[in-house]
Design a protein around this motif. Structure first.
Motif, PDB file in Angstrom:
ATOM      1  N   THR A 149      34.429  26.765  15.051  1.00 52.89           N
ATOM      2  CA  THR A 149      35.886  26.636  14.951  1.00 52.89           C
ATOM      3  C   THR A 149      36.263  25.359  14.220  1.00 52.89           C
ATOM      4  O   THR A 149      37.187  25.355  13.403  1.00 52.89           O
ATOM      5  CB  THR A 149      36.527  26.720  16.347  1.00 52.89           C
ATOM      6  OG1 THR A 149      36.246  28.022  16.894  1.00 52.89           O
ATOM      7  CG2 THR A 149      38.024  26.506  16.298  1.00 52.89           C
TER       8      THR A 149
ATOM      9  N   SER B  13      41.442  31.010   8.783  1.00 54.32           N
ATOM     10  CA  SER B  13      42.139  31.478   9.984  1.00 54.32           C
ATOM     11  C   SER B  13      41.831  32.942  10.252  1.00 54.32           C
ATOM     12  O   SER B  13      42.702  33.796  10.221  1.00 54.32           O
ATOM     13  CB  SER B  13      43.645  31.252   9.842  1.00 54.32           C
ATOM     14  OG  SER B  13      44.124  31.864   8.672  1.00 54.32           O
TER      15      SER B  13
ATOM     16  N   LYS C 173      35.892  26.048  10.532  1.00 58.75           N
ATOM     17  CA  LYS C 173      36.958  26.908  10.013  1.00 58.75           C
ATOM     18  C   LYS C 173      38.271  26.137   9.900  1.00 58.75           C
ATOM     19  O   LYS C 173      38.992  26.274   8.914  1.00 58.75           O
ATOM     20  CB  LYS C 173      37.122  28.136  10.896  1.00 58.75           C
ATOM     21  CG  LYS C 173      35.955  29.103  10.748  1.00 58.75           C
ATOM     22  CD  LYS C 173      36.106  30.323  11.626  1.00 58.75           C
ATOM     23  CE  LYS C 173      34.935  31.267  11.381  1.00 58.75           C
ATOM     24  NZ  LYS C 173      35.176  32.584  11.929  1.00 58.75           N
ATOM     25  N   LEU C 174      38.600  25.333  10.904  1.00 59.94           N
ATOM     26  CA  LEU C 174      39.831  24.547  10.843  1.00 59.94           C
ATOM     27  C   LEU C 174      39.779  23.547   9.689  1.00 59.94           C
ATOM     28  O   LEU C 174      40.772  23.368   8.971  1.00 59.94           O
ATOM     29  CB  LEU C 174      40.083  23.828  12.166  1.00 59.94           C
ATOM     30  CG  LEU C 174      40.438  24.719  13.349  1.00 59.94           C
ATOM     31  CD1 LEU C 174      40.471  23.898  14.642  1.00 59.94           C
ATOM     32  CD2 LEU C 174      41.760  25.436  13.119  1.00 59.94           C
TER      33      LEU C 174
ATOM     34  N   CYS D  37      36.226  23.661  21.866  1.00 60.98           N
ATOM     35  CA  CYS D  37      36.293  23.872  20.423  1.00 60.98           C
ATOM     36  C   CYS D  37      34.868  23.771  19.876  1.00 60.98           C
ATOM     37  O   CYS D  37      34.268  22.694  19.899  1.00 60.98           O
ATOM     38  CB  CYS D  37      37.203  22.834  19.767  1.00 60.98           C
ATOM     39  SG  CYS D  37      37.389  23.085  17.988  1.00 60.98           S
TER      40      CYS D  37
ATOM     41  N   THR E  34      41.732  30.212  15.453  1.00 59.28           N
ATOM     42  CA  THR E  34      42.049  29.518  14.204  1.00 59.28           C
ATOM     43  C   THR E  34      43.406  29.950  13.648  1.00 59.28           C
ATOM     44  O   THR E  34      44.140  29.131  13.101  1.00 59.28           O
ATOM     45  CB  THR E  34      40.936  29.709  13.145  1.00 59.28           C
ATOM     46  OG1 THR E  34      40.705  31.110  12.927  1.00 59.28           O
ATOM     47  CG2 THR E  34      39.642  29.040  13.593  1.00 59.28           C
TER      48      THR E  34
ATOM     49  N   CYS F  34      46.055  28.104  15.653  1.00 62.37           N
ATOM     50  CA  CYS F  34      46.169  26.708  15.195  1.00 62.37           C
ATOM     51  C   CYS F  34      46.937  26.635  13.878  1.00 62.37           C
ATOM     52  O   CYS F  34      47.843  25.808  13.724  1.00 62.37           O
ATOM     53  CB  CYS F  34      44.793  26.077  15.041  1.00 62.37           C
ATOM     54  SG  CYS F  34      43.958  25.777  16.608  1.00 62.37           S
TER      55      CYS F  34
END
Length: 186
Positions: A86, A95, A89-90, A82, A100, A103
């Motif tokens: 990422t 997404s 973004k999370l 990860c 993403t 998730c």
């Protein structure tokens, strides 16, 4: 898998181990991981190795991964490696990549996501995102620590040997401890 290419050779044996331990592994790669040839290997070779280890075709597009949530396809989502990108973004709820989106789609069902970080800025720009995600429900981390404290003091990497144990702990709703390890333990 995201684009921390230097860790792919450490992660592949752990993916094989997950499969050998009876986990059904559905491979997902970010666009960068899926398409980019680097000094650490050719993208096509990594895809081929991942597909051989899992017995499944790699999902790498938004349409590939969007059904994960509505169909409740997965029990646990593992993102290994990860990247800092990422993580950001999370943390921000973005997404726009296959990873993403996978998730986000998985989290909508209150199911665990396990992050195995590998980023050169974990103790600088990504620290805020790590902290924010550590405080979120259904987000778990593979224990991590500084991977090169003297040459890259802000860099952290997960202890990839603990992927299986981290996934099993997340299934039980708990964070594998200690979540932060001394650099020598990695």
């Amino acid at each position: 898998m995201c684009g921390s290419f230097c860790t792919f050779s450490q992660i592949m044996p752990q993916i094989r181990r997950l499969a050998e331990m009876g986990c059904e592994v559905y491979p997902i790669m970010s666009p960068a991981a899926y398409e980019t040839d680097t000094r650490f290997g050719k993208a096509a070779e990594w895809r081929s190795e991942l597909e051989a280890a899992t017995g499944r075709v790699v999902w790498h597009t938004l349409p590939d991964v969007e059904p994960i949530g509505p169909r409740k396809l997965l029990e646990v989502m593992l993102v290994a490696p990860c990247t800092g990108n990422t993580l950001a973004k999370l943390a921000a709820g973005i997404s726009d990549t296959s990873v993403t989106m996978a998730c986000k789609s998985h989290l909508r069902n209150g199911r665990p996501v396990v992050l195995a970080i590998s980023t050169n800025d974990a103790l600088s720009a990504s620290a805020r995102n790590i902290g924010q995600l550590m405080n979120r429900r259904d987000i778990y981390f593979v224990p991590f620590g500084q991977d090169d404290p003297f040459e890259k003091p802000c860099s952290c990497s997960a202890n990839f040997a603990l992927l299986y144990e981290s996934v099993m702990a997340a299934r039980e709703g708990r964070q594998l401890q200690p979540s932060l390890s001394a650099a020598a333990a990695l």
